[in-house]
Design an enzyme around this catalytic site. Structure first.
Site, PDB file in Angstrom:
ATOM      1  N   ASP A  31       0.860  -1.184   0.000  1.00  0.00           N
ATOM      2  CA  ASP A  31       0.000   0.000   0.000  1.00  0.00           C
ATOM      3  C   ASP A  31       0.895   1.232   0.000  1.00  0.00           C
ATOM      4  O   ASP A  31       1.881   1.273   0.756  1.00  0.00           O
ATOM      5  CB  ASP A  31      -0.927   0.004   1.222  1.00  0.00           C
ATOM      6  CG  ASP A  31      -2.150   0.879   0.986  1.00  0.00           C
ATOM      7  OD1 ASP A  31      -3.268   0.333   0.857  1.00  0.00           O
ATOM      8  OD2 ASP A  31      -1.984   2.121   0.895  1.00  0.00           O
ATOM      9  N   THR A  83     -11.117   2.872  -7.581  1.00  0.00           N
ATOM     10  CA  THR A  83     -11.445   3.531  -8.859  1.00  0.00           C
ATOM     11  C   THR A  83     -12.606   4.487  -8.570  1.00  0.00           C
ATOM     12  O   THR A  83     -13.757   4.172  -8.857  1.00  0.00           O
ATOM     13  CB  THR A  83     -11.860   2.497  -9.928  1.00  0.00           C
ATOM     14  OG1 THR A  83     -12.799   1.577  -9.353  1.00  0.00           O
ATOM     15  CG2 THR A  83     -10.672   1.726 -10.445  1.00  0.00           C
ATOM     16  N   VAL A 152     -17.862  -8.939  -2.900  1.00  0.00           N
ATOM     17  CA  VAL A 152     -18.212  -9.208  -1.508  1.00  0.00           C
ATOM     18  C   VAL A 152     -18.952  -8.034  -0.864  1.00  0.00           C
ATOM     19  O   VAL A 152     -18.719  -6.882  -1.219  1.00  0.00           O
ATOM     20  CB  VAL A 152     -16.944  -9.528  -0.690  1.00  0.00           C
ATOM     21  CG1 VAL A 152     -16.394 -10.875  -1.095  1.00  0.00           C
ATOM     22  CG2 VAL A 152     -15.885  -8.447  -0.878  1.00  0.00           C
ATOM     23  N   LYS A 203     -19.623  -7.244 -13.419  1.00  0.00           N
ATOM     24  CA  LYS A 203     -19.501  -6.553 -12.135  1.00  0.00           C
ATOM     25  C   LYS A 203     -20.353  -5.277 -12.111  1.00  0.00           C
ATOM     26  O   LYS A 203     -21.081  -4.995 -11.157  1.00  0.00           O
ATOM     27  CB  LYS A 203     -18.021  -6.201 -11.879  1.00  0.00           C
ATOM     28  CG  LYS A 203     -17.770  -5.212 -10.803  1.00  0.00           C
ATOM     29  CD  LYS A 203     -18.036  -5.786  -9.434  1.00  0.00           C
ATOM     30  CE  LYS A 203     -18.101  -4.700  -8.381  1.00  0.00           C
ATOM     31  NZ  LYS A 203     -18.166  -5.192  -7.034  1.00  0.00           N
ATOM     32  N   ARG A 210     -28.787  -3.446  -8.626  1.00  0.00           N
ATOM     33  CA  ARG A 210     -29.199  -3.083  -7.263  1.00  0.00           C
ATOM     34  C   ARG A 210     -29.570  -1.599  -7.186  1.00  0.00           C
ATOM     35  O   ARG A 210     -30.561  -1.236  -6.569  1.00  0.00           O
ATOM     36  CB  ARG A 210     -28.068  -3.419  -6.290  1.00  0.00           C
ATOM     37  CG  ARG A 210     -28.514  -3.531  -4.853  1.00  0.00           C
ATOM     38  CD  ARG A 210     -27.596  -4.434  -4.068  1.00  0.00           C
ATOM     39  NE  ARG A 210     -27.788  -4.329  -2.635  1.00  0.00           N
ATOM     40  CZ  ARG A 210     -28.724  -4.978  -1.952  1.00  0.00           C
ATOM     41  NH1 ARG A 210     -29.566  -5.766  -2.581  1.00  0.00           N
ATOM     42  NH2 ARG A 210     -28.831  -4.834  -0.645  1.00  0.00           N
ATOM     43  N   HIS A 241     -45.992 -11.446  -3.374  1.00  0.00           N
ATOM     44  CA  HIS A 241     -46.114 -11.986  -4.732  1.00  0.00           C
ATOM     45  C   HIS A 241     -44.849 -12.807  -5.007  1.00  0.00           C
ATOM     46  O   HIS A 241     -43.737 -12.354  -4.697  1.00  0.00           O
ATOM     47  CB  HIS A 241     -46.236 -10.828  -5.728  1.00  0.00           C
ATOM     48  CG  HIS A 241     -46.492 -11.281  -7.132  1.00  0.00           C
ATOM     49  ND1 HIS A 241     -45.531 -11.885  -7.901  1.00  0.00           N
ATOM     50  CD2 HIS A 241     -47.613 -11.225  -7.897  1.00  0.00           C
ATOM     51  CE1 HIS A 241     -46.032 -12.180  -9.084  1.00  0.00           C
ATOM     52  NE2 HIS A 241     -47.305 -11.796  -9.116  1.00  0.00           N
ATOM     53  N   ARG A 243     -43.047 -13.334  -7.520  1.00  0.00           N
ATOM     54  CA  ARG A 243     -41.985 -12.816  -8.403  1.00  0.00           C
ATOM     55  C   ARG A 243     -41.686 -11.334  -8.141  1.00  0.00           C
ATOM     56  O   ARG A 243     -41.098 -10.667  -8.978  1.00  0.00           O
ATOM     57  CB  ARG A 243     -42.386 -13.037  -9.871  1.00  0.00           C
ATOM     58  CG  ARG A 243     -42.219 -14.482 -10.318  1.00  0.00           C
ATOM     59  CD  ARG A 243     -42.708 -14.733 -11.722  1.00  0.00           C
ATOM     60  NE  ARG A 243     -44.147 -14.508 -11.852  1.00  0.00           N
ATOM     61  CZ  ARG A 243     -45.097 -15.342 -11.406  1.00  0.00           C
ATOM     62  NH1 ARG A 243     -44.740 -16.455 -10.792  1.00  0.00           N
ATOM     63  NH2 ARG A 243     -46.367 -15.066 -11.546  1.00  0.00           N
ATOM     64  N   GLY A 254     -25.358   4.906  -0.795  1.00  0.00           N
ATOM     65  CA  GLY A 254     -23.986   5.344  -0.574  1.00  0.00           C
ATOM     66  C   GLY A 254     -22.996   4.224  -0.761  1.00  0.00           C
ATOM     67  O   GLY A 254     -23.290   3.188  -1.343  1.00  0.00           O
ATOM     68  N   CYS A 257     -19.403   1.746  -4.049  1.00  0.00           N
ATOM     69  CA  CYS A 257     -19.672   0.829  -5.170  1.00  0.00           C
ATOM     70  C   CYS A 257     -20.948   1.188  -5.910  1.00  0.00           C
ATOM     71  O   CYS A 257     -20.921   1.602  -7.064  1.00  0.00           O
ATOM     72  CB  CYS A 257     -19.762  -0.594  -4.637  1.00  0.00           C
ATOM     73  SG  CYS A 257     -18.356  -0.990  -3.604  1.00  0.00           S
ATOM     74  N   TYR A 313     -22.583   4.777   5.502  1.00  0.00           N
ATOM     75  CA  TYR A 313     -23.411   4.623   4.303  1.00  0.00           C
ATOM     76  C   TYR A 313     -24.441   3.520   4.432  1.00  0.00           C
ATOM     77  O   TYR A 313     -25.420   3.488   3.695  1.00  0.00           O
ATOM     78  CB  TYR A 313     -22.533   4.435   3.056  1.00  0.00           C
ATOM     79  CG  TYR A 313     -22.080   3.031   2.764  1.00  0.00           C
ATOM     80  CD1 TYR A 313     -20.930   2.514   3.350  1.00  0.00           C
ATOM     81  CD2 TYR A 313     -22.789   2.219   1.885  1.00  0.00           C
ATOM     82  CE1 TYR A 313     -20.498   1.228   3.069  1.00  0.00           C
ATOM     83  CE2 TYR A 313     -22.362   0.937   1.593  1.00  0.00           C
ATOM     84  CZ  TYR A 313     -21.220   0.439   2.195  1.00  0.00           C
ATOM     85  OH  TYR A 313     -20.812  -0.839   1.910  1.00  0.00           O
TER      86      TYR A 313
HETATM   87  N1  SAJ Z   1     -29.622   0.301   0.199  1.00  0.00           N
HETATM   88  C1  SAJ Z   1     -30.906   0.794   0.228  1.00  0.00           C
HETATM   89  N2  SAJ Z   1     -31.942  -0.110   0.112  1.00  0.00           N
HETATM   90  C2  SAJ Z   1     -31.725  -1.442  -0.028  1.00  0.00           C
HETATM   91  C3  SAJ Z   1     -30.398  -1.924  -0.070  1.00  0.00           C
HETATM   92  C4  SAJ Z   1     -29.369  -1.021   0.055  1.00  0.00           C
HETATM   93  O1  SAJ Z   1     -31.153   1.991   0.346  1.00  0.00           O
HETATM   94  O2  SAJ Z   1     -32.709  -2.183  -0.100  1.00  0.00           O
HETATM   95  C5  SAJ Z   1     -28.508   1.249   0.298  1.00  0.00           C
HETATM   96  C6  SAJ Z   1     -27.608   1.006   1.505  1.00  0.00           C
HETATM   97  O3  SAJ Z   1     -28.121   1.599   2.655  1.00  0.00           O
HETATM   98  C7  SAJ Z   1     -26.306   1.620   1.044  1.00  0.00           C
HETATM   99  C8  SAJ Z   1     -26.303   1.322  -0.460  1.00  0.00           C
HETATM  100  O4  SAJ Z   1     -27.636   1.047  -0.799  1.00  0.00           O
HETATM  101  O5  SAJ Z   1     -26.314   3.025   1.224  1.00  0.00           O
HETATM  102  C9  SAJ Z   1     -25.430   0.158  -0.865  1.00  0.00           C
HETATM  103  O6  SAJ Z   1     -25.493  -0.889   0.093  1.00  0.00           O
HETATM  104  P1  SAJ Z   1     -25.528  -2.435  -0.301  1.00  0.00           P
HETATM  105  O7  SAJ Z   1     -25.571  -3.218   0.950  1.00  0.00           O
HETATM  106  O8  SAJ Z   1     -26.592  -2.690  -1.280  1.00  0.00           O
HETATM  107  O9  SAJ Z   1     -24.192  -2.659  -1.105  1.00  0.00           O
HETATM  108  P2  SAJ Z   1     -22.643  -2.370  -0.846  1.00  0.00           P
HETATM  109  O10 SAJ Z   1     -22.302  -1.104  -1.559  1.00  0.00           O
HETATM  110  O11 SAJ Z   1     -22.268  -2.461   0.577  1.00  0.00           O
HETATM  111  O12 SAJ Z   1     -22.010  -3.626  -1.624  1.00  0.00           O
HETATM  112  C10 SAJ Z   1     -22.354  -3.806  -2.993  1.00  0.00           C
HETATM  113  C11 SAJ Z   1     -22.728  -5.277  -3.216  1.00  0.00           C
HETATM  114  N3  SAJ Z   1     -23.328  -5.445  -4.529  1.00  0.00           N
HETATM  115  C12 SAJ Z   1     -24.517  -6.070  -4.710  1.00  0.00           C
HETATM  116  O13 SAJ Z   1     -25.180  -6.478  -3.795  1.00  0.00           O
HETATM  117  C13 SAJ Z   1     -24.969  -6.230  -6.114  1.00  0.00           C
HETATM  118  C14 SAJ Z   1     -21.512  -6.155  -3.058  1.00  0.00           C
HETATM  119  O14 SAJ Z   1     -21.808  -7.507  -3.393  1.00  0.00           O
HETATM  120  C15 SAJ Z   1     -20.363  -5.649  -3.962  1.00  0.00           C
HETATM  121  O15 SAJ Z   1     -19.199  -6.436  -3.820  1.00  0.00           O
HETATM  122  C16 SAJ Z   1     -20.050  -4.226  -3.535  1.00  0.00           C
HETATM  123  O16 SAJ Z   1     -21.213  -3.436  -3.768  1.00  0.00           O
HETATM  124  C17 SAJ Z   1     -18.879  -3.723  -4.347  1.00  0.00           C
HETATM  125  O17 SAJ Z   1     -17.767  -3.646  -3.792  1.00  0.00           O
HETATM  126  O18 SAJ Z   1     -19.034  -3.465  -5.530  1.00  0.00           O
END
Ligand code: SAJ
Length: 416
Positions: A31, A83, A152, A203, A210, A241, A243, A254, A257, A313
């Site tokens: 690092d 990034t 992850v 990715k 999401r 439901h 589906r 936040g 990612c 976040y």
């Molecule tokens: N959030 C909502 N509503 C939800 C789910 C999440 O408002 O129903 C918000 C959270 O509070 C947060 C943000 O979305 O502010 C992101 O949180 P998260 O738990 O959905 O995801 P991250 O950013 O912690 O991790 C994501 C993951 N990606 C997916 O689930 C598709 C993780 O698997 C990835 O490895 C990570 O991004 C990454 O490093 O890219």
């Protein structure tokens, strides 16, 4: 014995380096930040993640993981550097470029280089490859080159690193195969081989999926508020439901990612990505919506005081990068309100210090409104009795964090 050099010891590089080391490989963790190296050498870690401190300590005390500020010769190089996004919403690839350039003097025939950093489609082929080939060695022929994104979830990194399916995209089939053999050291999930650009796209699609779904939940929340429907009840019923799986609305999206990655797809093809762009706009608009709700709740109150609970976040992490909660705090301050904030998972940065409270009780004292911005475990059991000392009893729960059965009958409680 394979020797690895992992460049970047953040949320991904550090667990990955330790994972390989704890599986018997010799790992050099690199690092550029000397503070990170010092903290690790002192037996501590600079980030919060469940089980990570002991895991890293085991790796270092075993002698399999060494940490330093510069790379050295190895069989495998893994790049796991940030990034971030620039103000114009394009990817800032400077860390990937400098990490790749730092590897170049050590690159030998037979090496494998893996990029893990989330990157715009085409990065491995068009950015990383030409840098590595500057020394005369050719990717595919003299050394292997692959892209393998981390996927992850912060809070579950050590588990998901092992259990999740892993995608490895090579610049050729042999590169993907060698990469797959490497990650098979610890990955129990399926390892799927593809091209580098497909893996990059995969990715970005995952996080965009999401983001767009959270944007839909947020838009439903705005709509529900206007027509006086309890969004949480409506979602709960709709999700029966078979589906339908509506995600959770909240104060915004936040982290490093999901709030960032969709822009890499917009950057790659602006004209075909209006939905992705709009989802970002909806989610980025949520902190302002929380501000409006707060202002509505405070109407008629002279010199109001607001308490913000939670600044990270998301729940149970220490990360405030791109945190919508911090943005809400800033907007409240900007709107001229007196604000106090408390989060059990962070030590306040200089910017936050003057608004910091050391406990829930201290934060809510004399407040006219409490806004719950993060559903940390510590807040889930929050009871009206804990909010003693408020000037006016009022809780705005933006995460459906508290037990609505306890709170529903209480005047001065509202959800997002
Ligand atoms: N959030 C909502 N509503 C939800 C789910 C999440 O408002 O129903 C918000 C959270 O509070 C947060 C943000 O979305 O502010 C992101 O949180 P998260 O738990 O959905 O995801 P991250 O950013 O912690 O991790 C994501 C993951 N990606 C997916 O689930 C598709 C993780 O698997 C990835 O490895 C990570 O991004 C990454 O490093 O890219």
């Amino acid at each position: 014995m394979t020797k690895l050099c992992v460049i970047g010891l953040g949320y991904i590089g550090l667990p990955t380096a330790s994972m390989f080391a704890n599986h018997g490989l010799q790992v050099v963790g690199v690092d550029i930040n000397p503070h990170v190296i010092q903290v690790l050498q002192e037996g501590d870690i600079h980030i919060e993640e469940v089980g990570l401190k002991d895991f890293v300590r085991t790796a270092i005390t075993s002698g399999n993981l060494r940490v330093q500020t510069t790379p050295e010769a190895a069989d495998v190089f893994i790049i796991a550097v940030p990034t971030p996004i620039k103000p114009d919403k394009t990817a800032d690839m400077r860390a990937v470029v400098s990490a790749t350039e730092a590897i170049l003097p050590h690159l030998r025939k037979g090496n494998l280089v893996v990029l893990e950093s989330t990157s715009p489609p085409g990065t491995t082929q068009s950015l990383v490859r030409p840098i590595l080939e500057r020394g005369g060695l050719l990717a595919g022929k003299d050394f292997k080159l692959a892209y393998s994104p981390e996927r992850v979830l912060p809070g579950q990194i050590l588990k998901e690193l092992v259990d999740n399916a892993r995608v490895i995209g090579g610049v050729d089939a042999a590169s993907a195969q060698v990469g797959s053999d490497l990650y098979a050291t610890f990955v129990k999930g399926e390892i799927v081989l593809t091209t580098a650009v497909t893996a990059e796209m995969v990715k970005l699609m995952e996080n965009t999926f999401r983001d767009v779904n959270i944007a839909l939940a947020n838009e439903f929340a705005l709509l529900a508020n206007q027509i006086d429907v309890d969004i949480w009840e409506a979602i709960q019923i709709a999700n029966r439901h078979p589906r339908v799986k509506i995600l959770r609305p909240g104060p915004g999206v936040g982290g490093h990612c999901i709030a960032v990655d969709p822009w890499f797809l917009v950057e790659a093809a602006p004209t075909c990505t209006p939905l992705i762009r709009q989802a970002r706009i909806v989610n980025d608009g949520m902190p302002n919506y929380v501000l409006e709700r707060a202002q509505r709740a405070l109407q008629g109150i002279a010199s109001p005081v607001v308490a913000c609970l939670g600044l990270t976040y998301k729940a149970d992490v220490d990360d405030i990068r791109e945190s919508p909660a911090v943005e809400v705090l800033e907007r409240l301050i900007h709107a001229g309100l007196t604000v106090r904030a408390y989060d059990p998972h962070i030590t306040p940065t200089d910017a936050i210090k003057s608004h910091w409270a050391n406990s829930i009780i201290e934060a809510v004292r004399d407040a006219d409104l409490v806004i719950l911005l993060v559903d940390h475990s510590e807040f889930k059991t929050l009871h009206p009795d804990n909010l003693t000392g408020m000037r006016r009893f009022y809780l705005l729960d933006t995460r459906q964090c508290v037990d609505s059965a306890v709170w529903a009958s209480i005047a001065g409680y509202e959800v997002l």
